[in-house]
Design an enzyme around this catalytic site. Structure first.
Site, PDB file in Angstrom:
ATOM      1  N   CYS A   1       8.273   9.347  -3.874  1.00 55.49           N
ATOM      2  CA  CYS A   1       8.347   8.758  -5.502  1.00 55.49           C
ATOM      3  C   CYS A   1       9.505   9.471  -6.337  1.00 55.49           C
ATOM      4  CB  CYS A   1       7.079   8.528  -6.122  1.00 55.49           C
ATOM      5  SG  CYS A   1       7.158   8.090  -7.741  1.00 55.49           S
TER       6      CYS A   1
ATOM      7  N   GLU B   1      -6.893   6.304  15.149  1.00 54.75           N
ATOM      8  CA  GLU B   1      -6.299   4.874  15.277  1.00 54.75           C
ATOM      9  C   GLU B   1      -5.536   4.617  16.624  1.00 54.75           C
ATOM     10  OE1 GLU B   1      -4.370   2.718  12.225  1.00 54.75           O
ATOM     11  OE2 GLU B   1      -5.597   3.733  10.648  1.00 54.75           O
TER      12      GLU B   1
ATOM     13  N   ARG C   1       0.710  -1.310   0.177  1.00 58.79           N
ATOM     14  CA  ARG C   1       0.002   0.016  -0.142  1.00 58.79           C
ATOM     15  C   ARG C   1       0.855   1.274   0.046  1.00 58.79           C
ATOM     16  NH1 ARG C   1      -1.998   1.212   6.327  1.00 58.79           N
ATOM     17  NH2 ARG C   1      -0.039   0.880   7.238  1.00 58.79           N
TER      18      ARG C   1
ATOM     19  N   CYS D   1       9.946   9.150  -9.830  1.00 59.02           N
ATOM     20  CA  CYS D   1       9.837   8.775 -10.920  1.00 59.02           C
ATOM     21  C   CYS D   1       9.836   9.889 -11.987  1.00 59.02           C
ATOM     22  CB  CYS D   1       8.426   7.957 -11.308  1.00 59.02           C
ATOM     23  SG  CYS D   1       7.279   9.287 -11.355  1.00 59.02           S
TER      24      CYS D   1
ATOM     25  N   GLU E   1      -2.815   7.483   5.919  1.00 60.02           N
ATOM     26  CA  GLU E   1      -1.616   7.629   6.238  1.00 60.02           C
ATOM     27  C   GLU E   1      -0.650   7.922   5.200  1.00 60.02           C
ATOM     28  OE1 GLU E   1      -0.406   4.000   8.523  1.00 60.02           O
ATOM     29  OE2 GLU E   1      -1.389   4.649  10.304  1.00 60.02           O
TER      30      GLU E   1
END
Lengths: 661, 661, 661
Positions: free
Chosen positions: C149, C302, C105, C151, C144
């Site tokens: 990245c 949470e 994820r 790229c 979250e």
């Protein structure tokens, strides 16, 4: 004529107004020499077909106007962003097989034709433009050459290099022992750079084929050397005499500086010791650098006046330490004392690196004051040490091939590190105060009384004969565990260990034990015992006298240290990693027998070193690296730093430069 | 007929003259069996369309002429350089997603069609050429199969394997619990090999989807097995009877040897223990290997006579240790004792690996002398142990699926390692001197009085019923923390922990604590307390009797060890990682109750093992792994190594081979 | 109206029959709020052109029917498998330059146009479908957010972001100090994401160009924020009022939550502290989260009721701890108390993560009982704390730019970690019992008496002036070593350290030492001495009073801690890393002088926190984090949890919620 003093200076990072501050402060500090242009490629060639020397012209002019001497760099310490963008071949492929893109420095593939052509061209144009400027006292090519590339162009270069070395695939297959693991190469094109994607299994030192990895290290060292030679040749098109150098990094494994040395006009290096207990290590590195050119003086091209930046922890040089270490360099043969850097950069990764002038531009800092004080001392000293040489009767053999072969070997122990062995034997000699040369295994040994060859893993050429000759004529040869194991191709000798040296040492070794660092087997030498660790060769005397024996394990009582009479001399072999006291205890009687113990051999923190000037003047340097004042014996001569006779005590960080009276 | 003795022999690395030295030394050492050709692919197929058996012919002929038996390898331990160059698909993609190029060994993608075709073909041609040679007593396929590949061909193979396993994507999505994190697959082609580029986040054990990773481990084990089966089938085209094997690596996680076992004619393995305190661990590995083929004898295919090479530190086997460990192998079912290697190679990564014959070719070394002495003993022993089996009434369950599932699990603790748990329970049994079988979870348990199932994380098939049956008929079942947690797909049982075993053990577990290694919670068992660490299951008796309780933390006084009456027998559960003494204290009364304590159970360093020959001869091996002489009780029988009655004391490294009189 | 209580609920993983069990247990536990749909993208959009809300409809209906409130997620916590397969651009390239494929994820490239379009579309459709449902009390976007990245699409995005930031390459080159190492960029396209393949040399913190790396961190934080904003905007198309949030992670370095805060309607976060000694750290994180929206209440989105799963070791929350920490959240401003997760999943990486309902579905477990008990308490409490705010007169500055700049800096010390410094100063304040706000450097400081700015490495905007104003009007400012070093571009100030703050603190710093953790230089403050470590700035008073001095090394007796009178207030500077007691000893008199010591400042394990409700009700929370009962002084008010007056002793894990009487 005096020792050049100054360092790396990058005024291109600053507006002109700051330059004037700089020169004012240079005057205050006695700075007479500036290294300029080390990272100027992007500045002088802002695009593929454009060169622009306006800023560099200004930098050079200002230095000339200020009466400084110049060490002029070609600027190829890093390539420009446009070059990587337009010609991706210039960036490297790393050991993990990853193609790098633009960034950082030391970032050029040494085999890239474009890189080679353009780096040569920028050097050529700079030489063309500035050659003949009388302020230029040296050319500085590249910067701290290092690292490695594993790209396809390098692969082709490696194949070509191998064809030259071996001539035939048959010879290569035999050298690399390729029958093992079905590795026979039937075409040169099958050969890959040894990397994480081919022969290696746990990083650069863990290879399936030592021969391949070893040759790649040799090739890469040569490939980078070719880059240096490219630029030097371009300079020589316009300047036939000003010396050309590049800054080495001392005890740096990836490059065989011995293979490079012939191509430099003088050696120079950057001294960034790992910590403040590195006096002996720095002495070793200085001697290694001096040994590159047969004992000729070298330059201390860089040192920090205060702190480094790239370490995890960057401690501050305490008061007096910068001066002490500068004089240590001179004591070991430095004919220049230079800093990185003159003014602290504002940004990027070296903004916290120490500098003569800090961000605030103050001259009332401790660091600036110490720099200025040393400048005054060097000015007062004048030319007396220039060109002086070290009168050594002891040689320490240092060999990149053995370094590489030992550390890429599977077995007996990854815990044995070449430098650990070499530095233990060097430290003993250093503590005992003897002047020594650190020389390649190809050096003539005829002038030495004692030759120490720690961890001489690879034995090449006629070295065994030359070592035997040392002993035969009355000298002493000392070697250790893991010596004489392999030939030039890293293939084991098919004879008793230590191979061609077995006769000289009068021993043979059938088996050896290796154990973790926590395992100790004390070795008894006379009435004393010394801890030994890591590796335990079971030495079988074949004529040699047993000097030390193991006191533990199933081999209790067998030989660990031996001495063999050979001709008029002796050959000692130490089959295990004794602790420092053990090594010193082996070497002390050897030096004593040759009357080579230093004048202060009983003061372990006090270093002595001798230089003899071209006019015969003999200068003894005395340096106190210890935390306490050192009582000195009565010594003759005059201290050139004070003009006085030598004192009875030498303060911590204290330095004497004694001219024999 | 006697135990084959010898080992890996690579004369292709040497000129013929050396071969003659070898055979002279083989004679001197009693070497009768040679494994040849393990890495000969490049030799026998020097290019894509050329095969050349001249050298291998010579090797085989020389062995036959010398009267040796041959274990003939297909040579596919590594593929040739030309194959990787011409067909890059044969090299692997690693867990990091990096495409490898030529190098090292274990380097073939198991799914590559070209690799499969050519490796099969070389096996076929070798079988065709040499089948029927009476000297050949076994075929050796590949070498130490292992590792993994993550290339696109393997991805396709994985998808195909999954289609066979699950039939539908619906079944796969359910098994993998893909509703979690939105992972539902709607096409087989979407499924990627789980790697650092897909599901994994900190190396091979840290995966987002355990089901995917678990299945890839199963697939890869099967894919490599297919390579073995390819070659075996090719051999069987020409030789219908000579047994075919490959050398396993004992406690090796990546390959499920239980799934492979049916395809081997006999098991064989290479014993390279991590250190010299590995007697119990080696016993476990031997028993595991013996258990692969239902208790049939196996071969010790490789061991070093002296040192390894690939470790960071490679200690020397002390005098007597090679002999002791060789006899240990025989004691546990080995019907062959073989070394790697007969002559030390000169170059590459195993040049420092121990060998029967070293670089100097001497026969007067300690190592050679010990090899020769063992050769003489084995010759004297003759055939008595051949085919003998171990009469065990204790079974230890060993399960690769539980190993994998436990160690790729997120939570409760990465510090719990499957082998640590298994070896603790095995070591206790070993110390207590009981003969035991190490069996897969599918094995029949009907012949065992005691079944020990440590860390039986995954519970498959009817195992719960079969374990219950053991207790029901009066046997004892022992299991531990983290057992009975997941089903075959690694999905948690939707019932009380330990799942389908809860009834057998008469307990349930609602919560568990995990703590660092430094945290200790002592467990009281009777009057004694034992340190417990890592994981603390709060065991709630549901019928079971509390045997041990925690003495610390908020769960002081609650159950840590329980015993449940079940039928005529009992089921014990240990909810925490007791120290070794604690585990032994749990198992000792269990063995005692079944009258299974070994004859020397009170001598922890002295190992005993029994074998019963096909003719009913019962042989008791006694081995002293301790540093001191062991006093022996009066024992009947005759020591086959000396022909004498058993002595009163057994020296360190001492061995008895007692035939019941 | 009461505190929402419940948590993440994933009924899509279960058959409907289980749902009914769930709701029965929710009733038993007082659960009124469910977060649903966090990972439903693959469920609601099973293929590119198909949307299917049947399951989600059922989930929402069942919750509505059960009378629950809903926090409805857009489901983009992970993208579906089909999306990665059909549009590989949506997966990330990591720091090592590796293109990821489908898995795990947090796996979406934030710059991918397809990802942005489709994630926005799914949010739009969910909003369209469910907006107006009165059960929905909040929208939960993504999950979250984090990671990065590298790229090519992100590279282009970075270049665009830089053009907006700098306007011209000239400005960029100056900001990044590119003259250093020949780095001048002549085209925007030459700029690469800083990674292991470009500027970095030993991981994400070791960069050659701090400016580049710093800007990439800013860019990536903004790029992820854009993803949030995309979805929020889509929601707002259909729902103009229900608040939208995403769950933060507290002290999470990669994302500058201060830059995000304006875009959230309320803050929420997931509290997974590293261990059970984290009370102060959690308080800091709560206060940071509360500070994001100017002191407005946040949600505890949470927490685990028992154990985590992803740690190497996942200890169990002891009895009472879950309750204690839940009340701590409320004490610091939480207006919701939610768990991850309501029912334990069967498979994949969180199957061992704690849940309100375990795999066996029992309600008689300790964990469920504690959850139910807290549910009852919260119900009994009612609405009194909702909307209440913290009346703080102390501000702690927290700055992601300083965090980043400090930790990517080469020199002086990698051992100095931003959070270590911040938590040391926060812990002192926390121990002393003062209510405090954790605020960004842009916050108004006019309401604070004391402003503490630890390791304020980067000084931006008018902060120096605003800090001076605090002191000028009688407040106290405290700062530490490594403050005031660089400007917004990470370029050093060209003035005395600490730059623009030098005048306020009345000091200058010319040099600093850094040493390993084992090195201690005690600092004398009054009659006491405190160990100091890691970094030692040699502080030169320029008007300031010396408060503490070094007692070792060459700088013995020089200033380590100073106090400067400024206007009607003071400015303190601490030039070294004092131990916790030292930090507390500096801050205690400062708080005392402002009469800000907490009522229980002498009970270090007992935390107090105050909230003032919108109606003016003042509530004092008292929490005992210690292992022993704490004696309480006489306190007025009524404990809302018991209805009684406060007790004389507070049990371990005990909680008081005192309403002033």
């Amino acid at each position: 004529m005096k020792i050049p003093y100054g360092g790396d200076y990058n005024p291109e990072q600053w507006p002109r107004a700051v330059w004037e501050d700089d020169y004012r402060l240079f005057d205050a500090a006695g700075v007479d020499t500036l290294t300029v242009g080390v990272f100027t490629w992007g500045l002088t060639q802002p695009s593929y077909d454009k060169y622009d020397f306006a800023v560099l012209d200004g930098i050079v002019s200002r230095a000339v106007d200020g009466g400084r001497k110049i060490c002029l760099a070609t600027g190829t310490g890093a390539h420009p962003a446009w070059l990587a963008a337009s010609h991706p071949e210039v960036t490297r492929v790393d050991f993990e097989g990853r193609k790098h893109r633009y960034g950082a420095r030391h970032n050029s593939c040494p085999s890239s034709p474009v890189y080679r052509r353009l780096s040569t061209e920028i050097a050529r144009r700079i030489a063309e433009r500035y050659a003949g400027n009388p302020a230029i006292i040296a050319w500085h090519v590249g910067n701290e050459y290092g690292g490695a590339c594993y790209c396809p162009i390098c692969a082709a270069g490696f194949q070509e290099w191998l064809q030259k070395r071996y001539g035939s695939l048959e010879a290569l297959n035999e050298a690399w022992y390729t029958t093992f693991w079905s590795h026979t190469f039937s075409d040169w094109s099958q050969i890959e750079p040894p990397s994480a994607l081919t022969e290696h299994w746990r990083g650069p030192d863990h290879t399936a084929f030592q021969g391949i990895t070893l040759d790649y290290q040799r090739f890469m060292s040569d490939a980078l050397l070719a880059n240096f030679c490219d630029e030097k040749a371009a300079i020589r098109e316009f300047d036939s005499s000003t010396p050309v150098t590049t800054n080495f990094m001392g005890l740096y494994r990836p490059i065989d500086y011995h293979r490079w040395a012939a191509h430099l006009d003088f050696a120079s290096w950057d001294n960034y010791p790992p910590d403040d207990r590195s006096a002996a290590r720095m002495a070793l590195a200085h001697d290694l650098m001096r040994g590159l050119k047969g004992g000729a003086p070298f330059w201390l091209m860089e040192q920090t006046p205060s702190v480094t930046a790239c370490r995890d922890v960057n401690p501050l040089k305490r008061p007096g330490v910068m001066r002490l270490w500068s004089w240590q360099a001179v004591a070991h043969g430095a004919d220049a004392v230079l800093f990185f850097q003159m003014r602290a950069g504002r940004g990027a990764s070296e903004k916290y690196h120490g500098a003569v002038i800090g961000h605030s531009g103050r001259s009332d800092t401790r660091v600036f004051q110490e720099v200025a004080a040393l400048g005054a001392e060097l000015s007062a000293l004048g030319s007396v040490t220039l060109g002086a040489r070290t009168p050594a009767r002891v040689a320490l053999l240092f060999d990149w091939d053995s370094w590489w072969a030992l550390e890429i070997s599977d077995g007996p122990s990854r815990l044995v590190r070449y430098l650990d062995v070499v530095t233990a034997y060097h430290r003993a000699l250093w503590t005992l105060g003897v002047d020594l040369d650190v020389v390649p295994v190809t050096a003539s040994l005829t002038d030495y009384d004692v030759v120490v060859a720690p961890a001489l893993h690879m034995l090449k050429g006629d070295l065994a004969e030359r070592l035997s000759a040392v002993a035969a004529r009355g000298g002493t040869v000392v070697s250790t565990f893991l010596s004489g194991r392999v030939d030039e191709d890293d293939n084991a000798f098919l004879s008793d260990v230590p191979g061609p040296l077995a006769g000289l040492f009068g021993i043979r070794i059938d088996e050896w034990d290796a154990r973790d660092r926590s395992h100790v087997n004390p070795v008894a030498i006379g009435a004393a015992t010394f801890p030994a660790r890591l590796i335990f060769e079971l030495v079988i005397p074949e004529g040699a006298t047993v000097v030390g024996t193991y006191t533990g394990d199933f081999y209790t009582g067998t030989a660990a240290v031996t001495r063999n009479d050979h001709g008029q001399g002796q050959a000692w072999y130490v089959g295990t990693a004794l602790d420092q006291a053990g090594v010193t205890s082996v070497l002390r009687p050897i030096l004593a027998a040759h009357d080579l113990l230093g004048p202060l051999a009983d003061l372990p923190d006090v270093e002595t070193a001798t230089r003899v000037a071209p006019d015969g003047t003999r200068i003894l340097f005395v340096l106190n690296h210890g935390p306490s004042p050192a009582p000195l014996p009565a010594m003759t001569g005059i201290d050139l730093l004070t003009g006085a006779a030598p004192p009875a005590r030498l303060a911590p960080n204290g330095v004497l430069v004694l001219r024999a009276s």
